[in-house]
Scaffold this motif. Structure first.
Motif, PDB file in Angstrom:
ATOM      1  N   SER A 144       0.690  -1.277  -0.018  1.00 52.62           N
ATOM      2  CA  SER A 144      -0.115  -0.039   0.233  1.00 52.62           C
ATOM      3  C   SER A 144       1.032   1.301  -0.014  1.00 52.62           C
ATOM      4  O   SER A 144       2.125   1.198   0.161  1.00 52.62           O
ATOM      5  CB  SER A 144      -0.773   0.037   1.285  1.00 52.62           C
ATOM      6  N   GLU A 146       0.791   3.311   2.266  1.00 57.22           N
ATOM      7  CA  GLU A 146       1.429   3.533   3.710  1.00 57.22           C
ATOM      8  C   GLU A 146       2.560   2.653   3.971  1.00 57.22           C
ATOM      9  O   GLU A 146       3.368   3.218   4.719  1.00 57.22           O
ATOM     10  CB  GLU A 146       0.384   3.112   4.756  1.00 57.22           C
ATOM     11  N   ASP A 147       2.586   1.470   3.238  1.00 55.87           N
ATOM     12  CA  ASP A 147       3.780   0.521   3.472  1.00 55.87           C
ATOM     13  C   ASP A 147       4.955   1.304   2.875  1.00 55.87           C
ATOM     14  O   ASP A 147       5.981   1.431   3.561  1.00 55.87           O
ATOM     15  CB  ASP A 147       3.654  -0.644   2.571  1.00 55.87           C
ATOM     16  N   LEU A 149       5.382   4.694   2.279  1.00 58.81           N
ATOM     17  CA  LEU A 149       5.675   5.907   3.119  1.00 58.81           C
ATOM     18  C   LEU A 149       6.268   5.369   4.379  1.00 58.81           C
ATOM     19  O   LEU A 149       7.428   6.132   4.910  1.00 58.81           O
ATOM     20  CB  LEU A 149       4.539   6.840   3.509  1.00 58.81           C
ATOM     21  N   ASN A 150       5.949   4.518   5.210  1.00 58.43           N
ATOM     22  CA  ASN A 150       6.309   3.979   6.494  1.00 58.43           C
ATOM     23  C   ASN A 150       7.889   3.842   6.223  1.00 58.43           C
ATOM     24  O   ASN A 150       8.776   4.011   6.807  1.00 58.43           O
ATOM     25  CB  ASN A 150       5.921   2.634   6.970  1.00 58.43           C
TER      26      ASN A 150
END
Ligand SMILES: C[S@@+](CC[C@H](N)C(=O)[O-])C[C@H]1O[C@@H](n2cnc3c(N)ncnc32)[C@H](O)[C@@H]1O
Ligand code: SF4
Length: 363
Positions: A144, A146-147, A149-150
């Motif tokens: 995702s 989010e994956d 950006l993390n």
């Protein structure tokens, strides 16, 4: 004996096989002993590789550049780091090596990262592709936004030297007006040192083949990304690659400058430069620890050298017979002359294949 100091190693496993991908890979299945078989394959290949090195008057030196590509090499985890150190760092590393691994967002763990770091890893290439969740889905990626950006935040916080892969020519991007600049602004917040810019190469059976943007749209995307990254301090140093000064990929520059690079792993392709007039290219088969060999003679090397030197910003020292052609290219904005050398502009990089056709037509 000439020592070879660069190694590419192909790790052919992925958690999911993206529907557009051209690379050799297999789906990782935890019920199988895939990594054990892979280790056996590498050990058998290493023996064959030693014969090859010897046959061509070369030997394995301390490694100055290492590149683990895939597939998804981050899936090899800490076990891979141990195996790699035991079998492939036998001559060690040079004092200032570049050691890169490709990581798919969502396929890393701190344990894996630390294990590789402890044996010399100092550069990461992240397969981000797009920073827009809609286009990540269209591209059949399992991670995702989010994956991504993390992971980028970890890399920024830990001050890693890292590169991002970014894809152009994504299906539906034209009709949905993909906002490339917004994606670039977001990724630049995470301080990458290097960006690889790929244009999607789709086969005829690709499921979204009817939804690809047209050539003019892709040309505009490419030039927009190039201009924008240059305005942010990046150097467009190769057709598909941008770097902040000093962060160019040393490993890939070896290929592009015609220097020797060893390779292991299925489909891994190595190259031995054997003086001015000869070279050897070898590619590993996928089911046997055996290579396909291609010997390059003087004529092939000359052509390859022209192609490679136009591909990178080092430029090409132009022989007199091409003068007229270069004047024509300069007028069209494809190249500029710097002293005795010709260097392609970003537009020229995009046109490289057709420029090579122009060159072949000169008698
Ligand atoms: C071998 S992949 C390795 C990285 C990792 N497995 C990943 O996907 O993030 C290297 C890059 O090649 C790109 N690639 C694969 N197939 C492609 C294609 N058909 N056209 C353009 N780029 C492609 C991928 O998007 C990826 O960024
Ligand atoms: S994860 Fe990377 S290597 Fe694997 S299939 Fe997707 S693009 Fe290809």
């Amino acid at each position: 004996m000439t020592q070879v100091s660069s190694l590419y190693l192909h790790v052919p496993f992925c958690v999911h096989l993206c529907n557009y991908c051209d690379f050799y890979k297999r789906k990782l299945d935890s019920s199988l002993n895939q990594f054990e078989e892979f280790h056996q394959f590498l050990l058998a290949s290493d023996l064959r590789h030693d014969e090859l090195l010897k046959e061509f008057g070369t030997e394995w030196g301390p490694l100055d550049t290492v590149y683990l590509g895939g597939g998804t090499p981050s899936l090899w985890e800490a076990v891979g780091a141990e195996f790699f150190q035991k079998h492939f760092l036998k001559k060690g590393l040079t004092p200032n090596p570049e050691f890169t691994i490709e990581i798919d967002p969502g396929t890393w763990t701190p344990k894996m990262l630390n294990a590789w770091k402890s044996i010399g890893l100092n550069r990461i290439s992240v397969g981000t592709q797009s920073l827009n969740p809609t286009f990540l889905k269209i591209m059949d990626r399992v991670h995702s936004l989010e994956d991504s950006l993390n992971f980028l935040q970890v890399l920024k916080d830990e001050n890693w030297n890292y590169s991002l892969d970014f894809l152009l020519g994504i299906p539906y991007s034209q009709e949905q007006k993909r906002d490339i600049k917004a994606e670039l602004d977001l990724l630049l917040k995470y301080s990458p040192k290097h960006i690889s810019l790929y244009i999607l190469n789709a086969r005829s059976k690709y499921p979204h083949i009817q939804k690809l943007p047209d050539d003019e749209y892709i040309r505009e995307e490419y030039l927009l990304v190039s201009e924008y990254l240059k305005s942010q301090g990046f150097h467009h140093y190769e057709v598909s690659n941008f770097a902040l000064p000093g962060f160019e990929s040393r490993h890939n520059l070896k290929y592009w400058r015609g220097e020797s690079v060893m390779a292991l792993g299925p489909t891994g392709t190595g190259y031995f430069a054997l003086g001015e007039k000869q070279a050897l290219r070898y590619k590993w088969k996928v089911t046997q620890a055996e290579v396909e060999l291609e010997k390059l003679g003087e004529q092939e090397l000359n052509l390859e050298q022209i192609y490679l030197s136009l591909r990178i910003s080092d430029g090409w020292r132009v022989p007199e017979k091409y003068r007229c052609l270069i004047e024509n290219w300069t007028k069209q904005g494809y190249c500029m002359e710097e002293g005795p050398k010709v260097k392609l502009t970003s537009l020229g990089f995009l046109m490289l294949d057709s420029l090579m056709d122009d060159l072949f037509r000169v008698k």
